[in-house]
Design an enzyme around this catalytic site. Structure first.
Site, PDB file in Angstrom:
ATOM      1  N   SER A  36       0.791  -1.246   0.000  1.00 37.85           N
ATOM      2  CA  SER A  36       0.000   0.000   0.000  1.00 37.85           C
ATOM      3  C   SER A  36       0.818   1.289   0.000  1.00 37.85           C
ATOM      4  O   SER A  36       0.248   2.378  -0.115  1.00 37.85           O
ATOM      5  CB  SER A  36      -0.961   0.016   1.186  1.00 37.85           C
ATOM      6  OG  SER A  36      -2.099  -0.757   0.872  1.00 37.85           O
ATOM      7  N   LYS A  39       0.242   3.814  -2.646  1.00 46.87           N
ATOM      8  CA  LYS A  39      -0.761   4.899  -2.574  1.00 46.87           C
ATOM      9  C   LYS A  39      -0.133   6.286  -2.428  1.00 46.87           C
ATOM     10  O   LYS A  39      -0.826   7.286  -2.597  1.00 46.87           O
ATOM     11  CB  LYS A  39      -1.749   4.621  -1.439  1.00 46.87           C
ATOM     12  CG  LYS A  39      -2.602   3.375  -1.687  1.00 46.87           C
ATOM     13  CD  LYS A  39      -3.610   3.147  -0.577  1.00 46.87           C
ATOM     14  CE  LYS A  39      -4.482   1.927  -0.853  1.00 46.87           C
ATOM     15  NZ  LYS A  39      -4.136   0.754  -0.068  1.00 46.87           N
ATOM     16  N   SER A  96      -5.993   3.346   4.633  1.00 47.25           N
ATOM     17  CA  SER A  96      -5.417   2.689   3.457  1.00 47.25           C
ATOM     18  C   SER A  96      -6.478   1.972   2.616  1.00 47.25           C
ATOM     19  O   SER A  96      -6.281   0.860   2.132  1.00 47.25           O
ATOM     20  CB  SER A  96      -4.325   1.693   3.881  1.00 47.25           C
ATOM     21  OG  SER A  96      -3.517   1.363   2.779  1.00 47.25           O
TER      22      SER A  96
END
Length: 359
Positions: A36, A39, A96
């Site tokens: 993640s 991101k 997230s």
């Protein structure tokens, strides 16, 4: 680098945010799965869309079936609901949320594929040569790779160009949907590390535990990236170790801010006889603690400055030297315009002087 922190992870880097200078690295160009932390790039493109006016924080973002079907961390978006960009940013930065990430990508570029193409274009523009994005959320996909060095580049770009992102990345706990959805930050450093400003966690069974951690203390801003740590706790410990090393070893020495007046200089043949010289941009540098006593200032100003002069015109330079090397230099520029004295203005000047004498 002489210091060895023996970090328990696959790859790591520590950089100073303003200059991008590398303060510590360990296998920093090894291509690994980012999870993640991907991101960070998604957030960068969202912030750019906000800056360009393509969207506002109150723009309503719909949820497609595709976005709602995302696995991993999510806030269980429903195809019947719309969230504002402000709420989406909160969900992405704090929880997230993969579903929100996909919904934003689809809204901004029409499809996830088009958005991912834009992510790769931005990566190339930033010099992220170890990176290939295959998705916008970071769920494991073969070939979806980056490095701790590249993560530091996109993290720096996000924090430098879009500092308001920290309004979201520093949230510890919050809620959405009128309090029905609780959000708790996946980045434990926000609560436990003094000066923490963000930035993004990531973990999957293949990527293991990743983190891009940013913090600011006494004007010094650092970014620490940890990849492939064996556990969640270890990534936070190792990131703290990196940041501690940076804050204990270095300091950011601020000499002056852009627009600060350095001195007043005489002007020949001008309607005004003097002018303020100001710093064109911020003057400062990263140095090791204790070295600021050895910094030497060298000022160079043009001789016989004559009008006309334009605001912002370069009229000199100030350099800061340490042990014979220039560590920072900034142009000195005119604070305002000064017109050349003409026949009429010269007569006016004489008349004013004469009137003064008569008083």
């Amino acid at each position: 680098m002489s210091t060895n922190l023996n970090l328990d992870c696959g790859s790591a880097i520590l950089i100073e945010q303003n200059s991008g200078k590398i303060l510590y690295e360990q296998n920093s160009h090894e291509q690994l799965r980012p999870a993640s932390v991907t991101k960070v790039m998604t957030l960068l493109l969202i912030m750019e869309a906000l800056d360009s006016g393509k969207i506002t924080l109150s723009t309503k973002i719909p949820c497609s079936t595709n976005a709602a079907s995302m696995g991993g961390s999510q806030i269980w978006l429903d195809v019947k609901e719309e969230l504002t960009v402000d709420e989406m940013l909160k969900a992405i930065c704090v929880a997230s949320a993969n579903d929100c990430t996909v919904a934003m990508a689809e809204y901004l570029e029409g499809s996830v594929d088009s958005f991912v193409e834009k992510m790769n274009q931005k990566a190339k523009a930033l010099g992220m040569n170890d990176t290939c994005f295959k998705n916008c959320h970071g769920l494991d996909t073969d070939g979806h790779v980056t490095s701790s060095y590249d993560i530091s580049l996109m993290s720096r770009e996000l924090l430098l160009k879009h500092p308001t992102i920290t309004n979201y990345t520093t949230i510890w706990m919050d809620s959405l949907r009128d309090g029905k959805s609780e959000l708790v930050n996946t980045n434990k450093l926000i609560r436990n590390y003094k000066g923490a400003t963000g930035l993004k966690t990531g973990s999957t069974s293949l990527a293991l535990f990743n983190l891009s951690a940013s913090a600011t203390r006494d004007g010094l801003s650092l970014i620490a990236v940890i990849m492939k740590a064996p556990s969640s706790a270890v990534r936070f410990t190792e990131a703290s170790k990196l940041l501690d090393y940076g804050f204990s070893t270095y300091t950011y020495k601020q000499f002056a801010n852009a627009g600060d007046v350095l001195k007043n200089v005489e002007i020949n043949k001008g309607v005004n006889s003097s002018l303020n010289l100001v710093y064109e941009e911020n003057a400062g540098t990263l140095i090791k603690k204790g070295e600021d006593k050895n910094i030497e200032e060298i000022l160079t100003i043009e001789n016989n400055i004559s009008a006309p002069i334009s605001k912002g015109q370069r009229l000199g330079q100030i350099s800061y030297n340490l042990n014979g090397s220039t560590i920072s230099s900034v142009n000195l520029v005119a604070q305002n315009d000064i017109k050349k004295i003409g026949v009429l203005s010269f007569s006016e000047k004489v008349l004013l002087t004469w009137l003064r004498l008569l008083r």
